[in-house]
Design a protein around this motif. Structure first.
Motif, mmCIF file in Angstrom:
data_model
loop_
_atom_site.group_PDB
_atom_site.id
_atom_site.type_symbol
_atom_site.label_atom_id
_atom_site.label_comp_id
_atom_site.label_asym_id
_atom_site.label_seq_id
_atom_site.Cartn_x
_atom_site.Cartn_y
_atom_site.Cartn_z
ATOM 1 N N ALA A 228 20.057 54.814 16.979
ATOM 2 C CA ALA A 228 21.519 54.783 16.803
ATOM 3 C C ALA A 228 22.246 55.843 17.616
ATOM 4 C CB ALA A 228 21.883 54.920 15.321
ATOM 5 N N THR A 229 21.615 56.351 18.670
ATOM 6 C CA THR A 229 22.293 57.370 19.476
ATOM 7 C C THR A 229 23.503 56.809 20.210
ATOM 8 O OG1 THR A 229 20.742 56.953 21.287
ATOM 9 C CG2 THR A 229 20.225 58.763 19.793
ATOM 10 N N ASP A 230 23.486 55.505 20.529
ATOM 11 C CA ASP A 230 24.612 54.898 21.228
ATOM 12 C C ASP A 230 25.841 54.782 20.336
ATOM 13 O OD1 ASP A 230 23.105 54.629 23.502
ATOM 14 O OD2 ASP A 230 22.474 52.570 23.055
ATOM 15 N N GLU A 231 25.630 54.774 19.030
ATOM 16 C CA GLU A 231 26.738 54.609 18.093
ATOM 17 C C GLU A 231 27.317 55.938 17.628
ATOM 18 O OE1 GLU A 231 25.272 52.284 14.882
ATOM 19 O OE2 GLU A 231 24.367 50.767 16.178
ATOM 20 N N ALA A 232 26.608 57.012 17.871
ATOM 21 C CA ALA A 232 27.038 58.313 17.349
ATOM 22 C C ALA A 232 28.186 58.886 18.163
ATOM 23 C CB ALA A 232 25.873 59.287 17.360
ATOM 24 N N GLN A 233 29.129 59.474 17.469
ATOM 25 C CA GLN A 233 30.236 60.188 18.098
ATOM 26 C C GLN A 233 30.269 61.605 17.521
ATOM 27 O OE1 GLN A 233 32.591 59.027 20.492
ATOM 28 N NE2 GLN A 233 31.141 57.330 20.707
ATOM 29 N N ILE A 234 29.540 62.495 18.145
ATOM 30 C CA ILE A 234 29.431 63.865 17.646
ATOM 31 C C ILE A 234 29.901 64.815 18.741
ATOM 32 C CG2 ILE A 234 27.883 65.633 16.745
ATOM 33 C CD1 ILE A 234 26.024 63.375 15.830
ATOM 34 N N LEU A 235 30.970 65.517 18.455
ATOM 35 C CA LEU A 235 31.545 66.447 19.415
ATOM 36 C C LEU A 235 31.262 67.879 18.965
ATOM 37 C CD1 LEU A 235 33.368 66.814 21.954
ATOM 38 C CD2 LEU A 235 35.309 66.962 20.378
ATOM 39 N N LEU A 236 30.695 68.674 19.877
ATOM 40 C CA LEU A 236 30.432 70.078 19.569
ATOM 41 C C LEU A 236 31.441 70.944 20.313
ATOM 42 C CD1 LEU A 236 26.559 70.641 19.598
ATOM 43 C CD2 LEU A 236 28.092 70.352 17.652
ATOM 44 N N ASP A 237 32.190 71.713 19.562
ATOM 45 C CA ASP A 237 33.151 72.659 20.128
ATOM 46 C C ASP A 237 32.694 74.059 19.725
ATOM 47 O OD1 ASP A 237 35.231 74.357 20.760
ATOM 48 O OD2 ASP A 237 36.799 73.075 19.932
ATOM 49 N N PRO A 238 32.298 74.898 20.690
ATOM 50 C CA PRO A 238 31.797 76.239 20.336
ATOM 51 C C PRO A 238 32.756 77.052 19.483
ATOM 52 C CG PRO A 238 31.449 75.773 22.659
ATOM 53 C CD PRO A 238 32.307 74.667 22.135
ATOM 54 N N ASN A 239 34.038 76.781 19.586
ATOM 55 C CA ASN A 239 35.031 77.535 18.816
ATOM 56 C C ASN A 239 35.185 77.022 17.385
ATOM 57 O OD1 ASN A 239 35.781 79.226 21.040
ATOM 58 N ND2 ASN A 239 36.939 77.499 21.879
ATOM 59 N N ARG A 240 34.553 75.883 17.084
ATOM 60 C CA ARG A 240 34.696 75.308 15.747
ATOM 61 C C ARG A 240 33.350 75.064 15.065
ATOM 62 N NH1 ARG A 240 38.819 70.346 16.096
ATOM 63 N NH2 ARG A 240 38.712 70.650 13.843
ATOM 64 N N MET A 241 32.291 75.572 15.672
ATOM 65 C CA MET A 241 30.940 75.328 15.145
ATOM 66 C C MET A 241 30.517 76.357 14.100
ATOM 67 S SD MET A 241 29.105 74.393 18.768
ATOM 68 C CE MET A 241 27.421 74.548 18.145
ATOM 69 N N ASN A 242 31.317 77.397 13.904
ATOM 70 C CA ASN A 242 30.963 78.473 12.978
ATOM 71 C C ASN A 242 29.573 79.021 13.294
ATOM 72 O OD1 ASN A 242 31.215 80.292 10.856
ATOM 73 N ND2 ASN A 242 30.453 78.839 9.328
ATOM 74 N N LEU A 243 29.369 79.347 14.563
ATOM 75 C CA LEU A 243 28.083 79.895 15.007
ATOM 76 C C LEU A 243 27.837 81.256 14.384
ATOM 77 C CD1 LEU A 243 28.488 78.781 18.666
ATOM 78 C CD2 LEU A 243 26.321 78.484 17.457
#
Length: 200
Positions: A82-97
């Motif tokens: 299901a990788t084609d269906e996934a919509q996951i956006l990583l923003d370093p400023n909002r990831m709470n690293l």
């Protein structure tokens, strides 16, 4: 026997106090907490993290020794079904690293602009170009460096490849490459914490 060891510990601490020492050095963390898995797969999100001991060959400067900043190389991608269906956006400023050292203290992420502000102009470019940009996750890896500050500075010092953390009257030597990187990923509108161990 238990009382005997407790008595010895009590005498040892009393001895330290009588010499005027303000800090009890307890060595490293317990052996059962030495490391975490250096790769992690949660659903379709795969991540791995690495601490570079050869920082000067990467950035032209040892950030740990120069300004008390720990760089961690982060790689994230999608994997499995299901990788084609996934919509996951990583923003370093909002990831709470955050970076958890072996004694449980969490170091805060610092923006790359804060990092280079403490460097000479000749040292800035490679650090800026190395940063983790984030973006929409696919099966192609997104890679880059995230940065963590040893704060408050008066609680930390660097000894070789280790960090010594003093908390109150107790100090411990901690190995950076046995720390835990944590960040948040939003999957199906749910924010999920993600944990991956650091490898050398």
């Amino acid at each position: 026997m238990k009382m005997h060891w407790m008595a010895l510990i009590g005498l040892s601490l009393a001895s330290c106090a009588s010499t005027g020492d303000e800090t009890y050095y307890l060595g490293g963390p317990p052996t059962e907490f030495l490391s975490y898995p250096a790769q992690n797969l949660e659903g379709i999100v795969y991540a791995k993290a690495k601490y570079p001991f050869n920082q000067e060959s990467i950035f032209d400067v040892d950030l740990l020794n120069a300004i008390g900043v720990i760089p961690v190389q982060l790689e994230v991608r999608l994997q499995g079904k299901a990788t084609d269906e996934a919509q996951i956006l990583l923003d370093p400023n909002r990831m709470n690293l955050r970076l958890y050292l072996q004694d449980g203290v969490a170091l805060p992420q610092v923006d790359v602009e804060e990092v280079v502000a403490e460097l000479s102009k000749s040292k800035r470019d490679k650090v800026l170009l190395s940063k983790f940009e984030g973006g929409l996750l696919t099966t192609e890896s997104i890679e880059g460096y995230v940065f963590f500050a040893m704060r408050p500075k008066d609680q930390f010092r660097v000894e070789g490849g280790q960090v010594v953390h003093a908390s109150g009257r107790v100090s411990r030597s901690l190995e950076i490459d046995r720390s835990l990187l944590a960040f948040n990923v939003t999957i199906d509108d749910l924010v999920r914490p993600f944990f991956v161990g650091i490898r050398p």
